[in-house]
Design a protein around this motif. Structure first.
Motif, PDB file in Angstrom:
ATOM      1  N   MET A   1       0.846  -1.179   0.000  1.00  0.00           N
ATOM      2  CA  MET A   1       0.000   0.000   0.000  1.00  0.00           C
ATOM      3  C   MET A   1       0.887   1.236   0.000  1.00  0.00           C
ATOM      4  N   TRP A   2       0.497   2.262  -0.743  1.00  0.00           N
ATOM      5  CA  TRP A   2       1.298   3.476  -0.822  1.00  0.00           C
ATOM      6  C   TRP A   2       0.453   4.707  -0.551  1.00  0.00           C
ATOM      7  N   LEU A   3      -0.013   4.811   0.696  1.00  0.00           N
ATOM      8  CA  LEU A   3      -0.794   5.978   1.096  1.00  0.00           C
ATOM      9  C   LEU A   3       0.027   7.252   1.039  1.00  0.00           C
ATOM     10  N   ASP A   4       1.250   7.167   1.467  1.00  0.00           N
ATOM     11  CA  ASP A   4       2.109   8.338   1.481  1.00  0.00           C
ATOM     12  C   ASP A   4       3.299   8.052   0.575  1.00  0.00           C
ATOM     13  N   PHE A   5       3.329   8.697  -0.589  1.00  0.00           N
ATOM     14  CA  PHE A   5       4.438   8.496  -1.508  1.00  0.00           C
ATOM     15  C   PHE A   5       5.714   9.052  -0.893  1.00  0.00           C
ATOM     16  N   PRO A   6       6.807   8.320  -1.024  1.00  0.00           N
ATOM     17  CA  PRO A   6       8.089   8.894  -0.611  1.00  0.00           C
ATOM     18  C   PRO A   6       8.353  10.168  -1.426  1.00  0.00           C
ATOM     19  N   LYS A   7       9.074  11.082  -0.829  1.00  0.00           N
ATOM     20  CA  LYS A   7       9.357  12.373  -1.467  1.00  0.00           C
ATOM     21  C   LYS A   7      10.006  12.187  -2.837  1.00  0.00           C
ATOM     22  N   ARG A   8      10.926  11.259  -2.940  1.00  0.00           N
ATOM     23  CA  ARG A   8      11.634  11.046  -4.214  1.00  0.00           C
ATOM     24  C   ARG A   8      10.677  10.527  -5.294  1.00  0.00           C
ATOM     25  N   LEU A   9       9.718   9.696  -4.911  1.00  0.00           N
ATOM     26  CA  LEU A   9       8.729   9.205  -5.875  1.00  0.00           C
ATOM     27  C   LEU A   9       7.849  10.355  -6.367  1.00  0.00           C
ATOM     28  N   ARG A  10       7.432  11.210  -5.443  1.00  0.00           N
ATOM     29  CA  ARG A  10       6.634  12.380  -5.854  1.00  0.00           C
ATOM     30  C   ARG A  10       7.426  13.255  -6.819  1.00  0.00           C
ATOM     31  N   SER A  11       8.707  13.453  -6.516  1.00  0.00           N
ATOM     32  CA  SER A  11       9.558  14.251  -7.398  1.00  0.00           C
ATOM     33  C   SER A  11       9.700  13.581  -8.765  1.00  0.00           C
ATOM     34  N   ALA A  12       9.810  12.273  -8.785  1.00  0.00           N
ATOM     35  CA  ALA A  12       9.937  11.540 -10.048  1.00  0.00           C
ATOM     36  C   ALA A  12       8.680  11.704 -10.902  1.00  0.00           C
ATOM     37  N   LEU A  13       7.515  11.588 -10.280  1.00  0.00           N
ATOM     38  CA  LEU A  13       6.269  11.761 -11.026  1.00  0.00           C
ATOM     39  C   LEU A  13       6.141  13.192 -11.554  1.00  0.00           C
ATOM     40  N   LYS A  14       6.578  14.161 -10.760  1.00  0.00           N
ATOM     41  CA  LYS A  14       6.566  15.557 -11.224  1.00  0.00           C
ATOM     42  C   LYS A  14       7.513  15.740 -12.414  1.00  0.00           C
ATOM     43  N   CYS A  15       8.712  15.156 -12.322  1.00  0.00           N
ATOM     44  CA  CYS A  15       9.678  15.245 -13.428  1.00  0.00           C
ATOM     45  C   CYS A  15       9.094  14.646 -14.702  1.00  0.00           C
ATOM     46  N   LEU A  16       8.506  13.474 -14.567  1.00  0.00           N
ATOM     47  CA  LEU A  16       7.952  12.799 -15.736  1.00  0.00           C
ATOM     48  C   LEU A  16       6.817  13.610 -16.365  1.00  0.00           C
ATOM     49  N   CYS A  17       5.959  14.184 -15.542  1.00  0.00           N
ATOM     50  CA  CYS A  17       4.872  15.018 -16.073  1.00  0.00           C
ATOM     51  C   CYS A  17       5.434  16.246 -16.773  1.00  0.00           C
ATOM     52  N   CYS A  18       6.461  16.841 -16.200  1.00  0.00           N
ATOM     53  CA  CYS A  18       7.101  18.006 -16.803  1.00  0.00           C
ATOM     54  C   CYS A  18       7.668  17.638 -18.174  1.00  0.00           C
ATOM     55  N   LEU A  19       8.362  16.515 -18.256  1.00  0.00           N
ATOM     56  CA  LEU A  19       8.937  16.075 -19.534  1.00  0.00           C
ATOM     57  C   LEU A  19       7.841  15.695 -20.528  1.00  0.00           C
TER      58      LEU A  19
END
Length: 157
Positions: free
Chosen positions: A1-19
């Motif tokens: 279960m991933w209720l709270d994404f680790p900070k690095r995962l959130r950053s990765a998803l943001k990077c991917l959306c930006c790209l």
């Protein structure tokens, strides 16, 4: 279960959306500025995304980072699995509150994991947002179930 994404995962998803929103390769500094994450953290995250096969990089004056596949072929679930494989969340199956919460969020997690970067990075409209969360439990239902669990816990103490 991933209720709270680790900070690095959130950053990765943001990077991917930006790209995904960019039509040309981007320097790590550009990505960092757009997603409001430090340059050092963004550089680390982009390197992890390269290792994971989600992003490719090119050197030179016209170089930078770009998605290794079209955004409609990369799912959030693939990215989450890659990042959580190294640091899986701790299980807390003995706790009745966490067990109930896991049951409540499971349909949303499944739906979120199937989203592509193209759908996540696209501009949001009211209709698309409702369609994105189809199958997720409504906030009213969540409140009803959680308040029921609060009553049970209150009676036990």
């Amino acid at each position: 279960m991933w209720l709270d994404f680790p900070k690095r995962l959130r950053s990765a998803l943001k990077c991917l959306c930006c790209l995904a929103q960019s039509d040309q390769p981007m320097q790590s500094q550009e990505v960092a500025a757009r997603i409001a994450v430090s340059q050092a953290e963004t550089a680390k995250v982009l390197q992890l995304l390269v290792w994971g096969g989600f992003v490719a990089s090119r050197r030179g004056s016209k170089g930078g980072f770009h998605l290794s596949a079209p955004p409609d072929q990369i799912t959030t679930g693939e990215v989450i699995s890659f990042f959580l494989a190294k640091h899986p969340p701790e299980a807390d199956g003995d706790c009745p509150v966490m067990r109930a919460l896991c049951e409540m969020v499971a349909p949303c997690q499944e739906a979120f994991g199937k989203l592509t970067l193209a759908s996540v990075a696209a501009p949001i409209s009211g209709t698309r947002l409702r369609r994105r969360t189809k199958g997720c439990v409504s906030s009213k239902e969540t409140s009803r179930v959680l308040s029921g669990h609060k009553r049970v816990l209150h009676r036990r103490s």
